[in-house]
Scaffold this motif. Structure first.
Motif, mmCIF file in Angstrom:
data_model
loop_
_atom_site.group_PDB
_atom_site.id
_atom_site.type_symbol
_atom_site.label_atom_id
_atom_site.label_comp_id
_atom_site.label_asym_id
_atom_site.label_seq_id
_atom_site.Cartn_x
_atom_site.Cartn_y
_atom_site.Cartn_z
ATOM 1 N N SER A 9 0.827 -1.202 0.000
ATOM 2 C CA SER A 9 0.000 0.000 0.000
ATOM 3 C C SER A 9 0.866 1.260 0.000
ATOM 4 O O SER A 9 0.601 2.207 -0.741
ATOM 5 C CB SER A 9 -0.917 -0.017 1.225
ATOM 6 O OG SER A 9 -1.602 1.191 1.346
ATOM 7 N N LEU A 10 1.912 1.264 0.825
ATOM 8 C CA LEU A 10 2.806 2.419 0.877
ATOM 9 C C LEU A 10 3.563 2.594 -0.428
ATOM 10 O O LEU A 10 3.736 3.718 -0.908
ATOM 11 C CB LEU A 10 3.789 2.270 2.039
ATOM 12 C CG LEU A 10 3.194 2.449 3.423
ATOM 13 C CD1 LEU A 10 4.195 2.045 4.494
ATOM 14 C CD2 LEU A 10 2.753 3.886 3.629
ATOM 15 N N ILE A 11 4.027 1.493 -1.008
ATOM 16 C CA ILE A 11 4.741 1.562 -2.282
ATOM 17 C C ILE A 11 3.840 2.155 -3.356
ATOM 18 O O ILE A 11 4.251 3.050 -4.103
ATOM 19 C CB ILE A 11 5.267 0.167 -2.697
ATOM 20 C CG1 ILE A 11 6.429 -0.250 -1.785
ATOM 21 C CG2 ILE A 11 5.688 0.148 -4.168
ATOM 22 C CD1 ILE A 11 6.846 -1.704 -1.924
ATOM 23 N N VAL A 54 10.690 8.826 -0.723
ATOM 24 C CA VAL A 54 11.219 7.540 -0.250
ATOM 25 C C VAL A 54 11.365 7.569 1.267
ATOM 26 O O VAL A 54 10.939 6.635 1.963
ATOM 27 C CB VAL A 54 12.561 7.208 -0.945
ATOM 28 C CG1 VAL A 54 13.293 6.083 -0.233
ATOM 29 C CG2 VAL A 54 12.326 6.835 -2.409
ATOM 30 N N VAL A 55 11.939 8.631 1.793
ATOM 31 C CA VAL A 55 12.115 8.749 3.248
ATOM 32 C C VAL A 55 10.758 8.768 3.954
ATOM 33 O O VAL A 55 10.563 8.087 4.970
ATOM 34 C CB VAL A 55 12.958 9.994 3.606
ATOM 35 C CG1 VAL A 55 12.924 10.284 5.101
ATOM 36 C CG2 VAL A 55 14.395 9.802 3.137
ATOM 37 N N LEU A 56 9.803 9.518 3.408
ATOM 38 C CA LEU A 56 8.471 9.549 4.010
ATOM 39 C C LEU A 56 7.801 8.175 3.973
ATOM 40 O O LEU A 56 7.130 7.787 4.939
ATOM 41 C CB LEU A 56 7.587 10.582 3.309
ATOM 42 C CG LEU A 56 7.914 12.042 3.595
ATOM 43 C CD1 LEU A 56 7.094 12.956 2.694
ATOM 44 C CD2 LEU A 56 7.686 12.368 5.059
ATOM 45 N N GLY A 74 13.018 -1.464 4.697
ATOM 46 C CA GLY A 74 13.146 -0.084 4.236
ATOM 47 C C GLY A 74 13.625 -0.002 2.801
ATOM 48 O O GLY A 74 13.099 0.764 1.995
ATOM 49 N N VAL A 75 14.614 -0.821 2.473
ATOM 50 C CA VAL A 75 15.139 -0.838 1.102
ATOM 51 C C VAL A 75 14.059 -1.313 0.136
ATOM 52 O O VAL A 75 13.885 -0.741 -0.953
ATOM 53 C CB VAL A 75 16.416 -1.695 1.005
ATOM 54 C CG1 VAL A 75 16.817 -1.924 -0.445
ATOM 55 C CG2 VAL A 75 17.560 -1.034 1.777
ATOM 56 N N LYS A 76 13.321 -2.349 0.534
ATOM 57 C CA LYS A 76 12.254 -2.864 -0.338
ATOM 58 C C LYS A 76 11.221 -1.781 -0.623
ATOM 59 O O LYS A 76 10.796 -1.596 -1.772
ATOM 60 C CB LYS A 76 11.581 -4.075 0.320
ATOM 61 C CG LYS A 76 10.439 -4.661 -0.495
ATOM 62 C CD LYS A 76 9.835 -5.870 0.193
ATOM 63 C CE LYS A 76 8.802 -5.424 1.182
ATOM 64 N NZ LYS A 76 7.976 -6.510 1.725
ATOM 65 N N ILE A 77 10.842 -1.044 0.379
ATOM 66 C CA ILE A 77 9.850 0.017 0.205
ATOM 67 C C ILE A 77 10.408 1.129 -0.685
ATOM 68 O O ILE A 77 9.755 1.576 -1.634
ATOM 69 C CB ILE A 77 9.388 0.558 1.570
ATOM 70 C CG1 ILE A 77 8.547 -0.514 2.271
ATOM 71 C CG2 ILE A 77 8.607 1.856 1.424
ATOM 72 C CD1 ILE A 77 8.306 -0.256 3.736
ATOM 73 N N GLY A 78 11.614 1.577 -0.407
ATOM 74 C CA GLY A 78 12.212 2.659 -1.192
ATOM 75 C C GLY A 78 12.415 2.302 -2.651
ATOM 76 O O GLY A 78 12.071 3.081 -3.550
ATOM 77 N N GLY A 154 16.858 4.624 -6.105
ATOM 78 C CA GLY A 154 16.014 4.204 -4.990
ATOM 79 C C GLY A 154 16.772 3.367 -3.982
ATOM 80 O O GLY A 154 16.584 3.510 -2.769
ATOM 81 N N PHE A 155 17.638 2.493 -4.491
ATOM 82 C CA PHE A 155 18.437 1.669 -3.580
ATOM 83 C C PHE A 155 19.376 2.536 -2.743
ATOM 84 O O PHE A 155 19.474 2.359 -1.528
ATOM 85 C CB PHE A 155 19.243 0.608 -4.339
ATOM 86 C CG PHE A 155 20.127 -0.199 -3.438
ATOM 87 C CD1 PHE A 155 19.589 -1.224 -2.674
ATOM 88 C CD2 PHE A 155 21.477 0.093 -3.304
ATOM 89 C CE1 PHE A 155 20.387 -1.956 -1.804
ATOM 90 C CE2 PHE A 155 22.276 -0.627 -2.444
ATOM 91 C CZ PHE A 155 21.737 -1.660 -1.690
ATOM 92 N N ILE A 156 20.051 3.462 -3.386
ATOM 93 C CA ILE A 156 21.004 4.309 -2.658
ATOM 94 C C ILE A 156 20.290 5.129 -1.582
ATOM 95 O O ILE A 156 20.712 5.146 -0.422
ATOM 96 C CB ILE A 156 21.767 5.234 -3.639
ATOM 97 C CG1 ILE A 156 22.687 4.399 -4.537
ATOM 98 C CG2 ILE A 156 22.568 6.296 -2.883
ATOM 99 C CD1 ILE A 156 23.250 5.147 -5.730
ATOM 100 N N ILE A 157 19.217 5.784 -1.985
ATOM 101 C CA ILE A 157 18.483 6.622 -1.018
ATOM 102 C C ILE A 157 17.908 5.780 0.109
ATOM 103 O O ILE A 157 18.056 6.110 1.292
ATOM 104 C CB ILE A 157 17.357 7.408 -1.726
ATOM 105 C CG1 ILE A 157 17.950 8.425 -2.706
ATOM 106 C CG2 ILE A 157 16.452 8.098 -0.708
ATOM 107 C CD1 ILE A 157 16.933 9.037 -3.648
#
Length: 173
Positions: A9-11, A54-56, A74-78, A154-157
């Motif tokens: 849902s967040l993604i 991404v942070v949010l 966190g990485v998966k979501i970002g 996205g991975f880096i952030i």
């Protein structure tokens, strides 16, 4: 299962918001006539929007998950946010290059050729550069490169943000 539903849902939510923001930024640059030679500030704004969303998204997941988030979650979501946004944006770019501005790539190539001439390249060198560039001008190739780039960014952030925000239940004991 609830964690997976929350992360999906967040993604979707943050990915769509990021895509809409990116498309809006693209439409603004097009309306201003800056779409062929955008100012560096557009890139800064784009990276800033990506970082913020991404942070949010990661922060929201942590909040929903009672203050806990692993680095991997966190990485998966970002990365998910960035890839979904890139997929939506790729659809827009395809419509832009085929319907809205079908001669966009030709116009961009003319501007690049002028820059090559100004830089002292010969006609033969420019022709060679154009042959190579044309291999990367199909909407599919452009979309693939955009999606890969978005996944890397996205991975880096998200790797950095997740490392900072990481808190697992094991750490509380």
């Amino acid at each position: 299962m609830e964690d997976q539903a929350n992360s999906k849902s967040l993604i979707v939510n943050y990915g769509v918001i990021l895509a809409v923001a990116g498309i809006l930024l693209s439409v603004i640059t097009y309306a201003m006539g800056e779409h062929l030679k955008p100012h560096w500030s557009i890139s800064v704004i784009s990276i800033g929007l990506t970082t913020a969303l991404v942070v949010l998204g990661i922060k929201k997941y942590k909040e929903i998950n009672n203050g806990f988030i692993s680095w991997g979650q966190g990485v998966k979501i970002g990365v998910g946010i960035c890839i979904l946004s890139a997929l939506i944006t790729a659809i827009y770019q395809y419509i832009f290059m085929t319907v809205i501005e079908p001669d966009f790539m030709q116009q961009a190539m003319e501007i690049q050729n002028q820059a090559y001439l100004d830089g002292g390249m010969t006609e033969a060198q420019i022709e060679g550069a154009n042959e190579i560039a044309q291999k990367f001008q199909s909407p599919g190739i452009i979309a693939a490169i955009s999606i890969i780039g978005a996944a890397i960014l996205g991975f880096i952030i998200s790797a950095i943000a997740s490392a900072i925000m990481k808190k697992t239940e094991e750490e509380t004991y």
